[in-house]
Design an enzyme around this catalytic site. Structure first.
Site, short mmCIF file in Angstrom:
data_model
loop_
_atom_site.label_atom_id
_atom_site.label_comp_id
_atom_site.label_asym_id
_atom_site.label_seq_id
_atom_site.Cartn_x
_atom_site.Cartn_y
_atom_site.Cartn_z
N HIS A 1 0.84 -1.20 0.00
CA HIS A 1 0.00 0.00 0.00
C HIS A 1 0.88 1.25 0.00
CE1 HIS A 1 -3.21 -2.73 0.99
NE2 HIS A 1 -2.60 -3.09 2.10
N ARG B 1 -1.09 -4.74 -6.33
CA ARG B 1 -0.81 -6.19 -6.32
C ARG B 1 0.51 -6.43 -7.02
NH1 ARG B 1 -5.19 -8.01 -8.99
NH2 ARG B 1 -6.48 -8.07 -7.13
ZN ZN Z 1 -2.81 -4.91 3.06
#
Ligand code: ZN
Length: 328
Positions: free
Chosen positions: A103, A198
């Site tokens: 993140h 991702r």
């Molecule tokens: Zn996470």
């Protein structure tokens, strides 16, 4: 003027759920949630995230979602400032490995994701099948090496794994490569954000195709070198009733264990609580006396917010809670 009585209460929520390819039936079978399907991955217990809000279960504010409660009844939260409710609590139950992800921090998210927040999160491990593991961090020494390993798909070399067991607590600052492994159930406390890059999905085919990867964004936000895992992992072996597991700039997280009876007062604008084991009762103390009418049964799977000014909570029974609040 709002009536003062409204400020001394526990507000229980009905969670929202997310179905995921790596989900299962654990959240229904172990936590008693009335959610159909065999791919239940996440219970969003305390959430104001748009489209995934938890909803007040009963009482004065029944039917309002947390976003509406935050917008229209800020007095319940001690008039804390901010456009959006700042925290998010989930229970995640993984039957299969989640993709390896990272993140951004607030600065990157704000610039590249339409003013969104970044995401720092933490995990309290509730259940872990023997041998189950988490991905935390990576082995690249420099940014060049990180880019090389990612572009050449050298995932086994790059990603660090560690085995975990119930009671382990892991802090995952933004910029940390991480993944939950199959067989793990955990409670996640995080910033209210859902921006995820991702990095690697084990080359799995989901619904007929590979899920998209975000290698460039991941490379931009991953912290290099990664901190040692030992600095992020805490094994909670304390016999104390109340243990502070983490304090960082976004949240504080506590583990509370009620073995018989316990009084708890956090003296904070508001506190999020999730019952993760056992059952019992909680009541709001009125001048050191207990008012029978205010005794509330609680059990594993319950999520509630202790509103501003509630004061001392009297707990009885045998249960464990993970609690979170804003740092002081
Ligand atoms: Zn996470």
């Amino acid at each position: 003027m709002k009536k003062d009585v409204n400020l001394r209460q526990l507000i229980f929520f009905k969670p929202a759920f997310a179905h995921k390819p790596w989900g299962g039936t654990g959240l229904r079978e172990e936590f008693g949630y009335d959610e159909p399907g065999d791919d239940i991955g996440e219970c969003w217990g305390i959430s104001a995230y748009p489209g995934k809000e938890s909803t007040v279960a009963d009482g004065d504010y029944a039917g309002l979602n947390l976003g509406e409660l935050w917008r229209d009844h800020r007095e319940l939260f001690g008039d804390v400032q901010g456009e959006e409710f700042p925290l998010l609590t989930k229970i995640i139950s993984a039957s299969d490995d989640l993709s390896v992800q990272v993140h951004p921090d607030d600065a990157y998210a704000s610039e590249h994701e339409n003013g969104a927040r970044g995401k720092t999160e933490c995990w309290y491990i509730l259940d872990a099948e023997p041998g189950s593991r988490l991905a935390i961090g990576h082995n690249a020494a420099t940014r060049e090496e990180l880019t090389e390993m990612i572009e050449d798909d050298r995932w086994d070399e790059l990603i660090r794994y560690t085995c975990v067991e119930p009671g382990d607590f892991v802090q995952i600052p933004s910029g940390t490569v991480h993944a939950i492994g199959g067989g793990v159930t955990l409670l996640e406390t995080q910033q209210n954000s859902d921006i995820t890059y991702r990095l690697y999905d084990y080359d799995r085919i989901t619904d007929g195709s590979l899920r998209p990867l975000h290698k460039k964004q991941s490379e931009a936000v991953i912290t290099v070198p990664a901190p040692e895992i030992s600095g992020m992992l805490l094994h909670d072996t304390s016999v104390d009733d109340v243990v502070r597991l983490m304090t960082c700039e976004y949240y504080e997280v506590y583990r509370i264990t009620c073995r018989d009876g316990l009084g708890v007062d956090f003296e904070r604008p508001f506190v999020i609580m999730s019952v993760v084991e056992g059952e019992g009762t909680i009541s709001v103390c009125e001048d050191d006396k207990q008012d029978d009418a205010d005794i509330r049964p609680v059990r594993k799977g319950d999520h509630f917010i202790v509103s501003a000014g509630t004061g001392m909570l009297r707990m009885s029974g045998s249960f464990r809670i993970i609690a979170s609040c804003l740092p002081q």
